[in-house]
Design a protein around this motif. Structure first.
Motif, PDB file in Angstrom:
ATOM      1  N   GLU A   1       0.829  -1.216   0.000  1.00  0.00           N
ATOM      2  CA  GLU A   1       0.000   0.000   0.000  1.00  0.00           C
ATOM      3  C   GLU A   1       0.860   1.262   0.000  1.00  0.00           C
ATOM      4  N   VAL A   2       1.877   1.255   0.853  1.00  0.00           N
ATOM      5  CA  VAL A   2       2.714   2.444   0.970  1.00  0.00           C
ATOM      6  C   VAL A   2       3.510   2.665  -0.308  1.00  0.00           C
ATOM      7  N   THR A   3       4.012   1.572  -0.873  1.00  0.00           N
ATOM      8  CA  THR A   3       4.781   1.674  -2.114  1.00  0.00           C
ATOM      9  C   THR A   3       3.916   2.318  -3.199  1.00  0.00           C
ATOM     10  N   GLU A   4       2.666   1.857  -3.311  1.00  0.00           N
ATOM     11  CA  GLU A   4       1.761   2.411  -4.312  1.00  0.00           C
ATOM     12  C   GLU A   4       1.550   3.908  -4.095  1.00  0.00           C
ATOM     13  N   LYS A   5       1.370   4.302  -2.849  1.00  0.00           N
ATOM     14  CA  LYS A   5       1.125   5.713  -2.528  1.00  0.00           C
ATOM     15  C   LYS A   5       2.338   6.576  -2.920  1.00  0.00           C
ATOM     16  N   ILE A   6       3.531   6.074  -2.594  1.00  0.00           N
ATOM     17  CA  ILE A   6       4.742   6.825  -2.914  1.00  0.00           C
ATOM     18  C   ILE A   6       4.912   6.968  -4.422  1.00  0.00           C
ATOM     19  N   LEU A   7       4.604   5.895  -5.159  1.00  0.00           N
ATOM     20  CA  LEU A   7       4.769   5.935  -6.606  1.00  0.00           C
ATOM     21  C   LEU A   7       3.706   6.815  -7.264  1.00  0.00           C
ATOM     22  N   GLU A   8       2.509   6.852  -6.685  1.00  0.00           N
ATOM     23  CA  GLU A   8       1.452   7.755  -7.171  1.00  0.00           C
ATOM     24  C   GLU A   8       1.914   9.204  -7.047  1.00  0.00           C
ATOM     25  N   ASP A   9       2.414   9.547  -5.861  1.00  0.00           N
ATOM     26  CA  ASP A   9       2.937  10.901  -5.616  1.00  0.00           C
ATOM     27  C   ASP A   9       3.992  11.248  -6.654  1.00  0.00           C
ATOM     28  N   LEU A  10       4.837  10.265  -6.904  1.00  0.00           N
ATOM     29  CA  LEU A  10       5.961  10.479  -7.819  1.00  0.00           C
ATOM     30  C   LEU A  10       5.448  10.797  -9.222  1.00  0.00           C
ATOM     31  N   LYS A  11       4.455  10.016  -9.646  1.00  0.00           N
ATOM     32  CA  LYS A  11       3.878  10.222 -10.972  1.00  0.00           C
ATOM     33  C   LYS A  11       3.363  11.657 -11.093  1.00  0.00           C
ATOM     34  N   GLU A  12       2.620  12.060 -10.071  1.00  0.00           N
ATOM     35  CA  GLU A  12       2.044  13.403 -10.081  1.00  0.00           C
ATOM     36  C   GLU A  12       3.119  14.475 -10.164  1.00  0.00           C
ATOM     37  N   ASN A  13       4.193  14.240  -9.443  1.00  0.00           N
ATOM     38  CA  ASN A  13       5.254  15.240  -9.408  1.00  0.00           C
ATOM     39  C   ASN A  13       6.050  15.317 -10.699  1.00  0.00           C
ATOM     40  N   ILE A  14       6.091  14.240 -11.430  1.00  0.00           N
ATOM     41  CA  ILE A  14       6.916  14.233 -12.641  1.00  0.00           C
ATOM     42  C   ILE A  14       6.140  14.765 -13.842  1.00  0.00           C
ATOM     43  N   ILE A  15       4.843  14.415 -13.896  1.00  0.00           N
ATOM     44  CA  ILE A  15       4.041  14.815 -15.057  1.00  0.00           C
ATOM     45  C   ILE A  15       4.047  16.335 -15.206  1.00  0.00           C
ATOM     46  N   GLY A  16       4.330  16.794 -16.401  1.00  0.00           N
ATOM     47  CA  GLY A  16       4.267  18.226 -16.678  1.00  0.00           C
ATOM     48  C   GLY A  16       5.546  18.961 -16.345  1.00  0.00           C
ATOM     49  N   LYS A  17       6.507  18.264 -15.756  1.00  0.00           N
ATOM     50  CA  LYS A  17       7.772  18.946 -15.453  1.00  0.00           C
ATOM     51  C   LYS A  17       8.713  18.840 -16.648  1.00  0.00           C
ATOM     52  N   LYS A  18       9.337  19.954 -16.980  1.00  0.00           N
ATOM     53  CA  LYS A  18      10.295  19.907 -18.094  1.00  0.00           C
ATOM     54  C   LYS A  18      11.623  19.371 -17.575  1.00  0.00           C
ATOM     55  N   VAL A  19      12.108  18.371 -18.230  1.00  0.00           N
ATOM     56  CA  VAL A  19      13.384  17.798 -17.809  1.00  0.00           C
ATOM     57  C   VAL A  19      14.421  18.061 -18.898  1.00  0.00           C
ATOM     58  N   LYS A  20      15.427  18.813 -18.527  1.00  0.00           N
ATOM     59  CA  LYS A  20      16.439  19.166 -19.533  1.00  0.00           C
ATOM     60  C   LYS A  20      17.549  18.122 -19.585  1.00  0.00           C
ATOM     61  N   ARG A  21      17.984  17.754 -18.418  1.00  0.00           N
ATOM     62  CA  ARG A  21      19.091  16.805 -18.388  1.00  0.00           C
ATOM     63  C   ARG A  21      18.703  15.635 -17.498  1.00  0.00           C
ATOM     64  N   SER A  22      19.431  14.558 -17.622  1.00  0.00           N
ATOM     65  CA  SER A  22      19.073  13.386 -16.805  1.00  0.00           C
ATOM     66  C   SER A  22      19.308  13.689 -15.324  1.00  0.00           C
ATOM     67  N   ASP A  23      20.229  14.598 -15.047  1.00  0.00           N
ATOM     68  CA  ASP A  23      20.465  15.024 -13.665  1.00  0.00           C
ATOM     69  C   ASP A  23      19.191  15.564 -13.045  1.00  0.00           C
ATOM     70  N   ASP A  24      18.465  16.357 -13.872  1.00  0.00           N
ATOM     71  CA  ASP A  24      17.238  16.972 -13.387  1.00  0.00           C
ATOM     72  C   ASP A  24      16.229  15.902 -12.978  1.00  0.00           C
ATOM     73  N   LEU A  25      16.114  14.901 -13.828  1.00  0.00           N
ATOM     74  CA  LEU A  25      15.128  13.852 -13.549  1.00  0.00           C
ATOM     75  C   LEU A  25      15.458  13.166 -12.231  1.00  0.00           C
ATOM     76  N   GLU A  26      16.736  12.867 -12.061  1.00  0.00           N
ATOM     77  CA  GLU A  26      17.136  12.178 -10.845  1.00  0.00           C
ATOM     78  C   GLU A  26      16.795  13.019  -9.608  1.00  0.00           C
ATOM     79  N   ARG A  27      17.036  14.328  -9.750  1.00  0.00           N
ATOM     80  CA  ARG A  27      16.768  15.222  -8.623  1.00  0.00           C
ATOM     81  C   ARG A  27      15.263  15.289  -8.333  1.00  0.00           C
ATOM     82  N   ILE A  28      14.467  15.375  -9.400  1.00  0.00           N
ATOM     83  CA  ILE A  28      13.013  15.455  -9.222  1.00  0.00           C
ATOM     84  C   ILE A  28      12.500  14.193  -8.529  1.00  0.00           C
ATOM     85  N   VAL A  29      12.993  13.060  -8.981  1.00  0.00           N
ATOM     86  CA  VAL A  29      12.554  11.789  -8.383  1.00  0.00           C
ATOM     87  C   VAL A  29      12.934  11.747  -6.903  1.00  0.00           C
TER      88      VAL A  29
END
Ligand code: GTP
Ligand code: MG
Length: 266
Positions: free
Chosen positions: A13-41
């Motif tokens: 349950e907790v894993t699902e909740k954390i991954l849901e949050d993650l999805k929400e946070n990533i969608i719509g964010k512009k990622v320029k470099r792979s560094d950025d993605l790692e930081r966002i995650v």
């Protein structure tokens, strides 16, 4: 990522909740470099985990004791061998270091060696102990300890209890009786971090049958991530107050969310 969380004993349950949050946070964010993605995650993970853990901040036990009428009564329980008795000795040591006096109630009258085990700690730490007779009534030992604390002006009573599984209906009823008679200010469930997600099941069981306020998670010195801490917070709304990190008296540390997050992702 899902696998890494589940591997760390984070429940489904907790894993699902954390991954849901993650999805929400990533969608719509512009990622320029792979560094950025790692930081966002990383930021997203930290944020949702911090949210889960700090939702129910553990009470500050020492402060609570200091502002409550004497004696402040704490009962420790949990299944066999999780580290209740050792944790009580560490807890007594911590109280002493903080200028608080305590007395221990050896209310495990079920296991033959339990009384002797506490006797050793009591002698080492110079802390008074009220012993029970093997096979005797644990509630009456607690009662005697509370009475002694009252008459001697002792700050805290620490009640040790016999380990019990949920299959031990008699022992669980006995625990309820000790709680009814001792009327503890604080009920601490001791869980072994090596038990993984079984610890969550134990917590649910004790919550439904006796109720508890705080968890102490032991044996965190073993190579465990302690993902059960998240499950306890998310599914049961229960805080972890302290961690046992070894067998010495000073191996009990207050739980710290930052430390936990670092460990989870190390
Ligand atoms: N490494 C490590 N060992 C621990 C810790 N806490 C307890 N132990 C060990 O775990 C074993 C069981 O501890 P006890 O305190 O006797 O456990 P208990 O819950 O009182 O056991 P019962 O009374 O039999 O139910 C002992 O060998 C302890 O030294 C810890 O934080 N780290
Ligand atoms: Mg014990």
């Amino acid at each position: 990522m899902r696998y890494q969380l589940l591997e760390s004993d984070v429940s489904f349950e907790v894993t699902e909740k954390i991954l849901e949050d993650l999805k929400e946070n990533i969608i719509g964010k512009k990622v320029k470099r792979s560094d950025d993605l790692e930081r966002i995650v990383k930021d997203s993970l930290k944020k949702s985990i911090t949210e889960i853990i700090t939702k129910n901040n553990a009470i500050n036990v020492l402060e609570e004791i200091k502002k409550s009428p004497k004696p402040y009564i704490i009962i420790f329980f949990g299944i066999n061998g999780v580290g209740k008795t050792t944790t009580i000795a560490k807890f007594a040591y911590m109280l002493k270091k903080n200028g608080l006096s305590c007395i221990i109630s050896a209310s495990d009258t079920f296991r033959a060696a339990a009384q002797e085990q506490l006797e050793v700690h009591s002698r080492n730490l110079e802390i008074p102990l009220i012993k029970g007779r093997y096979g005797g009534d644990p509630a009456s030992v607690a009662f005697d300890a509370i009475r002694a604390a009252k008459s001697r002006g002792i700050d805290v009573v620490l009640i040790d209890t016999a380990g019990r599984m949920h299959t031990d209906t008699d022992l669980v009823n006995e625990l309820k009786r000790v709680v009814n008679i001792a009327k503890p200010n604080l009920k601490i469930l001791v869980l072994d971090s090596l038990g993984g997600n079984d610890a969550l099941e134990q917590a649910k069981y004790f919550e439904n049958n006796v109720g508890f306020d705080l968890v102490i998670l032991t044996k965190v010195d073993a190579d465990v991530k302690g993902g059960v801490i998240l499950s306890l917070a998310y599914e049961l709304n229960k805080p972890v107050g302290y961690l046992g990190i070894g067998q010495a008296y000073d191996d009990l540390i207050p739980f710290n969310a930052e430390w936990f997050i670092q460990r989870l992702f190390s």
